[in-house]
Scaffold this motif. Structure first.
Motif, short mmCIF file in Angstrom:
data_model
loop_
_atom_site.label_atom_id
_atom_site.label_comp_id
_atom_site.label_asym_id
_atom_site.label_seq_id
_atom_site.Cartn_x
_atom_site.Cartn_y
_atom_site.Cartn_z
N GLU A 85 -5.71 26.05 -9.63
CA GLU A 85 -5.18 24.81 -10.17
C GLU A 85 -5.70 23.63 -9.35
OE1 GLU A 85 -0.92 22.45 -10.83
OE2 GLU A 85 -0.97 24.47 -9.96
N LEU A 86 -6.19 22.60 -10.03
CA LEU A 86 -6.72 21.43 -9.36
C LEU A 86 -5.64 20.36 -9.24
CD1 LEU A 86 -10.24 21.10 -11.03
CD2 LEU A 86 -9.64 22.24 -8.89
N GLY A 87 -5.70 19.62 -8.14
CA GLY A 87 -4.74 18.54 -7.92
C GLY A 87 -5.17 17.26 -8.61
N ALA A 88 -4.52 16.17 -8.23
CA ALA A 88 -4.83 14.86 -8.79
C ALA A 88 -6.19 14.38 -8.29
CB ALA A 88 -3.75 13.85 -8.42
N ILE A 89 -6.73 13.37 -8.95
CA ILE A 89 -8.03 12.82 -8.56
C ILE A 89 -7.94 12.23 -7.17
CG2 ILE A 89 -9.73 11.02 -9.08
CD1 ILE A 89 -8.99 11.37 -12.04
N CYS A 90 -8.83 12.64 -6.28
CA CYS A 90 -8.86 12.11 -4.92
C CYS A 90 -9.95 11.06 -4.73
CB CYS A 90 -9.00 13.23 -3.89
SG CYS A 90 -10.54 14.20 -4.01
N PHE A 91 -10.95 11.07 -5.63
CA PHE A 91 -12.03 10.08 -5.54
C PHE A 91 -12.65 9.95 -6.92
CE2 PHE A 91 -16.57 9.05 -5.02
CZ PHE A 91 -16.46 7.86 -4.29
N SER A 92 -13.10 8.75 -7.24
CA SER A 92 -13.83 8.52 -8.49
C SER A 92 -14.88 7.45 -8.25
CB SER A 92 -12.88 8.10 -9.61
OG SER A 92 -12.30 6.84 -9.33
N CYS A 93 -15.94 7.50 -9.03
CA CYS A 93 -16.97 6.48 -8.90
C CYS A 93 -17.75 6.33 -10.19
CB CYS A 93 -17.93 6.77 -7.74
SG CYS A 93 -19.07 8.15 -8.02
N ILE A 94 -18.33 5.18 -10.36
CA ILE A 94 -19.32 4.94 -11.40
C ILE A 94 -20.63 4.66 -10.69
CG2 ILE A 94 -20.07 3.39 -13.24
CD1 ILE A 94 -17.20 2.98 -14.01
#
Length: 371
Positions: free
Chosen positions: A135-144
């Protein structure tokens, strides 16, 4: 991470990715997983943010066509990263063009650790594809991030006076004689490292980074405070992978960056909480000027950094990245959470590192609380 006697990990090995099956019923998305644990300075379990920042772009680079090289990255750190579980990267295709294309990357961790990072050697700590099934947790990093092809310029690019000319007296000729960059660029860390019995610090993987001391720095005018770092990758990087070369700059750009803010403001020993909020990098040059040439030698790249503004518990870190040839390759802008501790017991940043070093045996029991 590497033990004291292990050779430094090469940058290419550090960025290794494992392709994963694409999400069901979601076209235009591709997934990857990190293979190597990220760096942690003090053994407290929180990962170096530059790893996920650089590797997210490297994951996106696997999805673009030939000749497309990263030129623009805007990233947001939303949760701490951990060293005992892999990063899972989901890359979404936002646009496809002849000259430009864009990608959105979101990153998650498995909710449960893969292994106990306090045991065993680095070679035994590689993530397996089975971790992706957890199971994966919440988003820890995002980028465009945006990629582009080289083009024939209709005007000559411009830049200011080169870093080596402006800092000639400080840089001198001693490129390789500078001390390794500290794991944490804070006064208490430097005192501990220079003590008669310094603890065993983990080896920073991927890049050889040196800190240049600037004796003229004062806290009377924080905007005039400057930091210079020299760096080069461990191991050679294939010239056929220009995006990997660019990722080395991205990886270096986050190294000890927010500590420039607390040091410039004069409370390097009194940091309460600290963490990156957002980080942006723009590359200015054609592909051939992005490449690290050779393996070692005197090919040192330079990051020149400063802090222009702070307030509301936040601070700005800016920098220019220069090639050995004196070309201004990239510019960076980073906003970070930086809070001063009014009481010693509230110096969470220092206490967190101390606890980690104590638990991993790098700091003797008698030394606890002596930072």
């Amino acid at each position: 991470m590497a033990n004291d006697n292990d050779p430094p990990m090469t940058f290419q090995a550090l960025m290794s990715l494992l392709p994963l099956p694409s999400p069901e019923n979601e076209s235009g998305k591709q997934r990857f997983m990190s293979v190597v644990p990220s760096y942690c300075a003090g053994g407290h379990g929180v990962a170096y943010g530059g790893h996920v920042y650089a590797q997210a772009v490297w994951a996106a680079a696997q999805t673009v066509g030939p000749g497309m090289v990263v030129h623009n990255v805007h990233g947001f750190f939303t949760l701490p990263g951990f060293t005992d579980r892999p990063y899972v990267y989901e890359v979404e295709h936002l646009s496809e063009g002849k000259s430009y294309c864009t990608r959105n990357v979101v990153v998650r961790h498995p909710c449960t650790p893969s292994f106990d990072m306090e045991e065993g050697k680095r070679e035994e700590k590689m993530f397996e594809v089975e971790d992706e099934e957890k199971e994966l947790g919440a988003i820890c990093f995002s980028c465009i991030c945006s990629f582009k092809r080289d083009e024939r310029e209709s005007f000559r690019g411009h830049q200011g006076v080169g870093v080596r000319e402006r800092w000639r007296e400080v840089l001198g000729e001693g490129n390789g004689s500078w001390e390794m960059a500290p794991g944490v660029d804070a006064p208490w860390w430097n005192r501990l490292a220079s003590s008669s019995s310094p603890p065993r610090f983990p080896v920073f993987p991927g890049l050889d980074i040196r800190k240049v001391e600037i004796q003229t720095n004062t806290t009377s005018d924080p905007t005039s405070y400057r930091a210079l770092s020299l760096y080069r990758p461990f191991g050679s990087l294939p010239t056929s992978l220009p995006n990997l070369h660019a990722c080395a700059d991205l990886y270096a750009s986050d190294r000890n960056s927010l500590f420039i803010i607390s040091n410039a403001l004069g409370f390097g020993d009194q940091v309460g909480t600290m963490g990156s909020l957002s980080h942006s990098v723009v590359f200015h040059v054609p592909t051939d000027e992005l490449l690290f040439q050779g393996n070692g030698g005197d090919q040192w790249w330079i990051q020149e950094a400063w802090t222009p503004r702070s307030g509301q518990g936040r601070g700005m870190h800016e920098s220019w990245i220069w090639s050995p040839e004196g070309v201004h390759v990239a510019s960076t802008w980073q906003e970070g959470l930086v809070r001063k501790a009014d009481r010693k017991e509230d110096e969470k940043q220092r206490l967190l590192w101390e606890e980690g070093m104590w638990k991993t045996g790098r700091l003797g029991v008698k030394e606890k609380g002596k930072l």
